[in-house]
Design an enzyme around this catalytic site. Structure first.
Site, short mmCIF file in Angstrom:
data_model
loop_
_atom_site.label_atom_id
_atom_site.label_comp_id
_atom_site.label_asym_id
_atom_site.label_seq_id
_atom_site.Cartn_x
_atom_site.Cartn_y
_atom_site.Cartn_z
N GLU A 1 2.42 9.93 8.86
CA GLU A 1 1.18 10.61 8.50
C GLU A 1 0.41 11.04 9.77
OE1 GLU A 1 -0.54 9.74 4.40
OE2 GLU A 1 -1.92 8.72 5.72
N GLU B 1 2.08 14.00 11.03
CA GLU B 1 1.77 15.15 10.18
C GLU B 1 0.36 15.68 10.48
OE1 GLU B 1 1.89 14.33 5.98
OE2 GLU B 1 1.44 16.41 5.45
N CYS C 1 -1.31 7.81 -0.47
CA CYS C 1 -0.75 6.48 -0.74
C CYS C 1 -1.07 5.98 -2.13
CB CYS C 1 -1.30 5.44 0.22
SG CYS C 1 -1.30 5.93 1.91
N SER D 1 -1.27 14.87 2.08
CA SER D 1 -0.17 14.58 2.99
C SER D 1 1.12 14.57 2.17
CB SER D 1 -0.40 13.21 3.62
OG SER D 1 0.82 12.71 4.11
N LYS E 1 1.39 2.50 -9.84
CA LYS E 1 2.68 2.40 -9.15
C LYS E 1 3.84 2.40 -10.14
CE LYS E 1 1.45 2.06 -4.78
NZ LYS E 1 1.83 3.15 -3.88
N GLU F 1 4.40 5.93 -10.75
CA GLU F 1 4.92 6.57 -9.55
C GLU F 1 6.42 6.34 -9.37
OE1 GLU F 1 3.75 4.84 -5.81
OE2 GLU F 1 3.65 6.78 -4.82
N GLU G 1 10.98 12.93 -9.16
CA GLU G 1 11.28 13.33 -7.78
C GLU G 1 11.51 12.14 -6.86
OE1 GLU G 1 8.43 13.87 -9.40
OE2 GLU G 1 6.66 13.79 -8.10
N CYS H 1 -6.94 -0.77 -2.87
CA CYS H 1 -5.89 -1.49 -3.61
C CYS H 1 -6.35 -2.86 -4.08
CB CYS H 1 -4.66 -1.65 -2.75
SG CYS H 1 -4.03 -0.09 -2.15
#
Lengths: 621, 396
Positions: free
Chosen positions: A306, A309, A332, A352, A391, A394, A399, A548
Site C-alpha cells: 500500500e 502504491e 482492508c 487501494s 470477512k 469477503e 474474485e 476492527c
C-alpha cells in the site's frame, strides 16, 4: 460530573426517534430518588440519575452507543404527580421531581412487560447462541421469572434468514427493541433494517422484505453486537471447520488477526483489555489446527504494497502530471469496501487495489506456503480468525481465488472461536503461551495496530516516511499519536523534509491524511471526496466504530469504554515488540526475496491486489 | 335543544369576522379571551387550548432565524376513532370556520404556517379544501401582511395514510416528517419541539372551529354554554342502535339519557362513549353527563341494544387495537394481542377466573406503562366492558 445526558449519544442527530434537550444556560436541578436528594445537570435522563444513587434500573432497548427510543418499557419508574409511569431512559430531567424506582406499581408493570416479551419470544434458552449472553434472559432472572404468566409461543412465526454469508436473522427471537434499526440507520447510516408492518405484526425487516443477501447490507455486523437476544448472529461456519480438522487429508491453517487476540479474553470472563495472543496459539493447536500464523505478517505485507502504491500514485500525480485518483483510500475493511461499492460506486478508483491482509494471506498460503511445504494446495484449508462478520462475505467473493483455489476457506469470528475453544473444555486464560509457526508467523507492531482505528494509517506512515526520507518518523517512540484516538473523523499532516534522492519531488510537501471509522463517518469523508473537496493524500476508513476491535464479530457487549480498553491493549502490545515497522519484518524481506520479487511486482499484482464491483443501491432488478 | 345544528358551531356567521376581530384585539388579548372562555381540546383529552398556545408562544429559547416561520399550527383532521365522524361534517360544511380558526391560532402563537393533516380516507375532500385555500389566497385572506402589521399566514394540506395512531399528535408529526407514524417520547412536547423540531401546536378540527365564534361573541357568552370545567358545546357522532344516527351538537353536561332520546334509541343496554378507546356505560349509568369532569369523549357515541353481545363488541375493539397499535412499545404491541387471546380463550371455555384477573391486571399495567395514549387507553373498554357485563363475557 460531566454530561450525564445520553440524549446526544447518537453520532448522527438525524434520527426521528431522538429528541434533543437544549441544556445550554440551564441551572442544575434538584431531585429526589427514593427519598434521597441529589442535584443533577439539566436534561440528565432519569436512568443516568439513578445510577448516581447506586440503582441500576433494568433496561433492554437502551444502549450506550445509540440514541434513545424508550420502547421496551422495562425501565419504568414512578414520577410523583404523573398519572402514567415514565421510561427512565427517555425522560430528561428538566424540573425538580420525585422519582420512585421500585414501587409495587413499577415492579408489577415491569414484570408484565417481561411476561409479554416472554410470551412472544420463541424458542428455549438452552438452544440459543446467546444463552448466558442474553439480556432478555438476564432481565428474566433479575425479576425472578419462574413461569410464563401469559403462556409461551409454541409455533415459529417467522423464517430464519440464512441468505447472507455474514449475518443471520432469526425474527422469532426478536423483541423489537429497535437497537439493530438504530445501529443500521443512525450509527452506520446504511439503512438496511427497518420496522415493517404494524401492531402485533410488526417486525424488523428489510426494504420489500428481501433477504439480507439481496439488499445493500455491508455485512458490518454492528447490529449483531447490539442485539440483546439471539435474533441476530453471525453465519457460523465452525461445523465445516471441524470437519476439515478431522479430515486426515486436509492441512488446516489458522491465521489470527490482532483484534480477536485483544478481545477474546472477554469471552472467558476477563475484563476488556487483556491480549491472549500466545495463549490462543496454544488453544488453536490443541483444537487440532496444523499451523497457526499471524495475520500481522500479512498486514505488514499490506503496508509494503500500500505504501508503494501510495508513493507511486503521488509520483504519477505530482511528477508525471497524470490524472491519478487521490486521495487514496485503504481497502482492508471489507465492510467499508462493500459500503463504497453500494454508496459510492463511481469513486471506487480511490480505493487501494491492495487486498485485505486476510485475503493476501490466503493467496500466499495456497501458493508460496504450499510450494515451500510441498503440500497440494487443494488439500489446504485456510481459516481466518477475525473480529468481523464482513470477512465471511469477503472470503466468498468470486474474485478472491487468485491462488487457483478459494484463497480463504472460512472466516471465524472471535465469538465463534471462543465457542470452539470452550467446546474442547479449554479455559483459554489458563494456557501456556506458544509462538506462531514460521515463516509467515512474524508480525510487526505496525501490523498489530491494524486492529484499532488509525492503526493502518500509523503503520503506513511509519514505513512510507522512512522510505521517503530514510529517517524514522519524528514521533517519540514511533507513536504517531495524532492519528490515534476515538474521534469519528481525525485529520493529521506530516511535512516531508530532506527526502532521499528518489523521492526528491516530495520535498516540502505536507502529506495530509484523514481517518474515519464507522460508515456514517465514512459517508462524511466520501461526500468531500466526491465533491473534489478532500485535499488529503491518504485516508484510512474502517466500517466499524473503533476499527476492527469494535468489529461485528467481537465479543458482546460493546461500548465506548470497552473499545478504548481494547485499543489500549493493542497499543501496549505494539510498544512491547522489538519489530515495530512493517519494512523491518525479516519474514517480509524473505518472502519478497524468495517469492514475490518486489512490491507492486508481477506476482504481487496477481496475488495481492484486486478490483471492485460498482454495485450501487439497486439490487436484483 | 335543537337537532344537529347546536348553539355554536352551526350558528349564523359572517365570513372573516372572527379573523378581523382577532387582528383588532392583538394576539395577547386573543390568548386571554380563549383562556377566559375555558376552551379545551375537542379531540378527547381536553387539554386547555390557551395553555398549549402559551407554551408554544413562550418558547423563544431556540436560535430562530425568523421567529414566525419557525413555528407551526397543525390542524388534526386525522379523525380515526371508531364511531367518530364529526370532523368530516365540519370539514365539508364549515371549512371557512376551520381555516379562520387556524388563522386565529397562528396569529396568536405567531406562526406563519398552518397545516391540515387530513385523514387518508378523507382524500375525496382534497379538491374542495385546496380550492378554498387557493380562493382565499387569491382574495388576500391568506398570504402576506394579513393584518396590515406584517402577519403572514398560509395553509397547506398533508395527507395521512390511514393509521389510527397518527391521530396522536407526536405520531402525526412523525408521519408529516415522512417517518413511520410512531409516537415520540415526551418531554419534549410538540409545543417546544414539534414539526421539524420547532414549536408546534396541534389542535383538533372542532377546537379550531370554535375560535371565530368565541372572539365574536366573547368569553362570557361561551362560558354560559356547558359546565363549569367544560365550557361550550360538543359535537357527537352517534351511531349504533338508534333511529336517528348522525352528528349532533350538544352543550357539555348533557346526560347520556338525553343523548339517547335525541337519537331515538330505545331498549338500550350499553353505550360506548369515546370510541374504542373510551369507556362503556350500562343502563343504570345513563344519568351520567358528557363533560371532562364526568365522561369525556372525543365525540364518538356507540349505542348497543339488548340484542348485542358485549363479548363480541370487546373482541372487535381489541382486534382493532391489535392491528392499529404502532408496534413500537411492548405493552401495547403484545398486550393487545394477549388480551384478545384471553377473551377468545374465554369464549372457548378455556380461560379461568384467575387468568381473567391476570388480564385485568395486565390492562391496568398497559394503562400506565404504554408509551402513548393508544396503549394507555386499551384498559378503558377492556375493564369497563368486563366489569359491567361479566356474565356475557363468560357465557356469551
Amino acid at each position: 460530573m460531566g454530561n450525564l445526558s445520553n440524549f446526544e449519544s447518537s453520532r448522527i442527530p438525524s434520527s426521528h426517534l431522538q429528541q434533543q434537550i437544549d441544556a445550554t444556560g440551564k441551572a442544575d436541578v434538584e431531585i429526589a430518588i427514593n427519598g434521597k436528594k441529589l442535584t443533577v445537570p439539566y436534561g440528565t435522563s432519569i436512568l443516568n440519575a439513578t445510577r448516581l444513587v447506586g440503582v441500576k434500573i433494568p433496561t433492554l432497548c437502551s444502549h450506550d452507543d445509540l440514541c434513545v427510543v424508550g420502547v421496551c418499557r422495562l425501565c419504568l419508574v414512578e414520577v410523583e404527580g404523573q398519572k402514567t409511569l415514565q421510561a427512565a431512559c427517555a425522560y430528561p430531567i428538566t424540573a425538580s421531581i420525585n422519582i420512585r424506582t421500585h414501587t409495587t406499581k413499577v415492579r408489577k408493570a415491569r414484570r408484565h412487560v417481561l411476561d409479554l416479551m416472554l410470551r412472544n419470544h420463541y424458542g428455549e434458552c438452552y438452544a440459543c447462541r446467546r444463552n448466558h449472553k442474553c439480556q432478555l434472559q438476564d432481565r428474566a432472572k433479575e425479576h425472578g421469572v419462574d413461569f410464563f404468566r401469559f403462556g409461551h409461543i409454541k409455533e415459529k412465526r417467522f423464517e430464519e434468514d440464512l441468505s447472507s454469508y455474514a449475518v443471520v436473522r432469526d425474527p422469532d427471537k426478536c423483541v423489537l427493541c429497535y437497537r439493530c434499526v438504530r445501529t443500521c440507520i443512525d450509527m452506520q447510516e446504511v439503512g438496511v433494517l427497518e420496522f415493517i408492518n404494524r401492531g402485533f405484526e410488526t417486525q424488523v425487516s428489510t426494504f420489500m422484505n428481501k433477504p439480507l443477501a439481496e439488499v445493500i447490507c455491508v455485512n458490518c455486523g454492528q447490529c449483531i453486537n447490539r442485539c440483546p437476544t439471539g435474533a441476530l448472529r453471525a453465519n457460523d461456519p465452525s461445523d465445516k471447520v471441524w470437519r476439515a480438522i478431522e479430515d486426515p487429508e486436509k492441512h488446516v491453517i489458522m491465521q489470527t488477526a490482532p483484534a480477536p487476540r485483544a478481545c477474546i479474553g472477554e469471552e472467558f470472563g476477563l475484563e476488556a483489555g487483556h491480549s491472549l495472543t500466545r495463549e490462543l496459539n496454544t488453544a488453536i493447536r490443541m483444537i487440532g489446527f496444523d499451523q497457526v500464523f499471524d495475520t500481522n505478517f500479512a498486514a505488514d505485507l499490506t503496508i509494503m504494497e500500500e505504501s508503494a502504491e501510495l508513493l507511486t500514485r503521488l509520483k504519477d500525480a505530482l511528477v508525471e502530471g497524470k490524472d491519478i485518483p487521490l486521495p487514496m483510500i485503504t481497502s482492508c475493511s471489507p465492510g467499508w469496501v462493500k459500503f463504497c461499492e453500494h454508496f459510492y460506486p463511481d469513486q471506487l478508483d480511490h480505493l487501494s487495489t491492495c487486498k485485505s491482509p486476510q485475503q493476501m494471506f490466503g493467496a500466499l498460503l495456497k501458493t508460496y506456503y504450499a510450494e515451500k511445504s510441498g503440500i497440494n494446495p487443494a488439500n489446504i484449508v485456510t481459516v481466518a480468525l477475525m473480529p468481523c462478520s464482513a470477512k465471511k462475505f469477503e472470503c466468498n467473493r468470486p474474485e478472491m481465488q487468485d491462488s487457483g483455489h478459494k484463497d480463504v476457506d472460512y472466516g471465524l469470528t472471535t465469538r465463534e472461536m471462543a465457542q470452539m475453544i470452550k467446546e474442547c473444555g479449554i479455559h483459554l486464560p489458563d494456557l501456556d503461551r506458544e509462538d506462531f509457526d514460521h515463516p509467515l508467523g512474524l508480525g510487526s507492531g505496525a501490523g498489530l495496530i491494524f486492529g484499532a482505528t488509525g492503526g493502518v494509517m500509523e503503520a503506513a506512515i511509519r514505513t512510507a516516511y522512512e522510505i521517503v526520507t530514510g529517517r524514522e518518523v519524528p514521533f517519540e517512540g514511533l507513536n504517531v499519536t495524532p492519528v490515534r484516538g476515538m474521534e469519528g473523523i481525525r485529520e493529521a499532516s506530516i511535512l516531508i523534509e530532506n527526502p532521499v534522492e528518489e523521492w526528491k519531488f516530495l520535498a516540502g510537501v505536507e502529506l495530509k491524511v484523514a481517518i474515519a471509522h464507522g460508515t456514517a463517518n465514512a459517508k462524511k469523508i466520501m461526500e468531500l471526496v466526491k465533491a473534489g473537496k478532500a485535499d488529503y493524500h491518504f485516508i484510512e476508513i474502517m466500517a466499524c466504530p473503533g476499527g476492527c476491535l469494535g468489529g461485528g464479530g467481537a465479543p458482546i457487549p460493546t461500548n465506548d469504554e470497552i473499545r478504548r480498553k481494547r485499543a489500549e491493549a493493542l497499543y501496549k502490545e505494539d510498544a512491547s515488540l522489538e519489530v515495530r515497522k512493517s519494512h523491518e519484518n525479516a519474514e517480509i524481506d524473505q518472502i519478497y526475496e524468495e517469492f514475490l520479487g518486489e512490491p507492486l511486482g508481477e506476482r504481487s499484482h496477481r496475488l495481492l491486489h484486486t478490483h471492485y464491483t460498482p454495485r450501487g443501491k439497486r439490487i436484483g432488478d | 335543544m335543537t337537532e344537529r345544528k347546536g348553539p355554536i358551531l352551526f350558528r349564523p356567521y359572517t365570513a372573516f369576522s372572527g379573523m378581523r376581530k382577532a387582528f383588532e384585539m392583538g394576539n395577547a388579548k386573543v390568548l386571554a379571551t380563549v383562556k377566559d372562555a375555558g376552551l379545551r381540546g375537542r379531540g378527547g383529552a381536553g387539554f386547555p387550548t390557551a395553555m398549549k398556545w402559551k407554551f408554544a408562544l413562550d418558547d423563544i429559547s431556540k436560535d430562530h432565524q425568523d421567529y414566525s416561520k419557525d413555528r407551526f399550527i397543525i390542524c388534526n383532521a386525522d379523525e380515526g376513532e371508531p364511531g367518530t365522524f364529526k370532523d368530516r361534517v365540519l370539514l365539508e360544511e364549515q371549512l371557512g370556520l376551520l381555516l379562520e380558526g387556524m388563522l386565529i391560532a397562528g396569529y396568536t402563537i405567531r406562526a406563519s404556517t398552518g397545516i391540515i393533516f387530513l385523514r387518508g380516507e378523507y382524500n375525496y375532500m382534497w379538491d374542495q379544501i385546496k380550492g378554498t385555500i387557493l380562493r382565499w389566497r387569491a382574495e388576500g385572506m391568506l398570504g402576506e401582511n394579513l393584518d396590515g402589521k406584517g402577519f403572514d399566514f398560509d395553509i397547506h394540506i398533508r395527507m395521512g395514510a390511514g393509521a389510527y395512531v397518527c391521530g396522536e399528535e407526536t405520531a402525526l408529526i412523525e408521519s408529516m416528517e415522512g417517518y413511520r407514524g410512531e409516537p415520540r417520547n415526551r418531554p419534549p412536547f410538540p409545543v417546544n419541539a414539534g414539526f421539524n423540531k420547532r414549536p408546534t401546536v396541534v389542535n383538533n378540527v372542532e377546537t379550531l372551529c370554535q375560535l371565530p365564534h368565541i372572539l365574536n361573541e366573547g368569553a362570557d357568552w361561551f362560558k354560559k354554554i356547558g359546565t363549569e370545567e367544560s365550557t361550550g358545546s360538543k359535537l357527537l357522532s352517534i351511531s349504533g342502535d338508534c333511529s336517528k344516527p348522525g352528528v349532533y351538537e350538544v352543550p357539555f353536561g348533557v346526560t347520556i339519557q338525553a343523548v339517547l332520546e335525541l337519537a331515538g334509541a330505545v331498549g338500550i343496554k350499553a353505550v360506548q362513549v369515546g370510541g374504542a378507546s373510551g369507556i362503556c356505560l350500562s343502563a343504570h349509568e345513563f344519568d351520567r353527563t358528557i363533560c371532562f369532569e364526568d365522561v369525556p369523549t372525543g365525540g364518538s357515541i356507540i349505542i348497543f341494544n339488548t340484542t348485542r353481545n358485549m363479548r363480541e363488541v370487546l373482541v372487535n375493539f381489541l382486534g382493532f387495537f391489535m392491528e392499529e397499535s404502532c408496534g413500537q412499545c411492548t405493552p401495547c404491541r403484545y398486550g393487545t394481542e394477549c388480551l384478545l387471546d384471553g377473551i377468545l380463550q374465554l369464549s372457548r371455555g378455556e380461560c379461568s377466573d384467575e387468568y381473567l384477573s391476570e388480564l385485568l391486571d395486565l390492562s391496568d399495567s398497559m394503562a400506565i406503562a404504554s408509551k402513548c395514549g393508544l396503549g394507555q387507553s386499551v384498559a378503558n373498554p377492556f375493564r369497563s366492558i368486563i366489569e359491567r357485563f361479566r356474565g356475557e363475557i363468560y357465557h356469551g
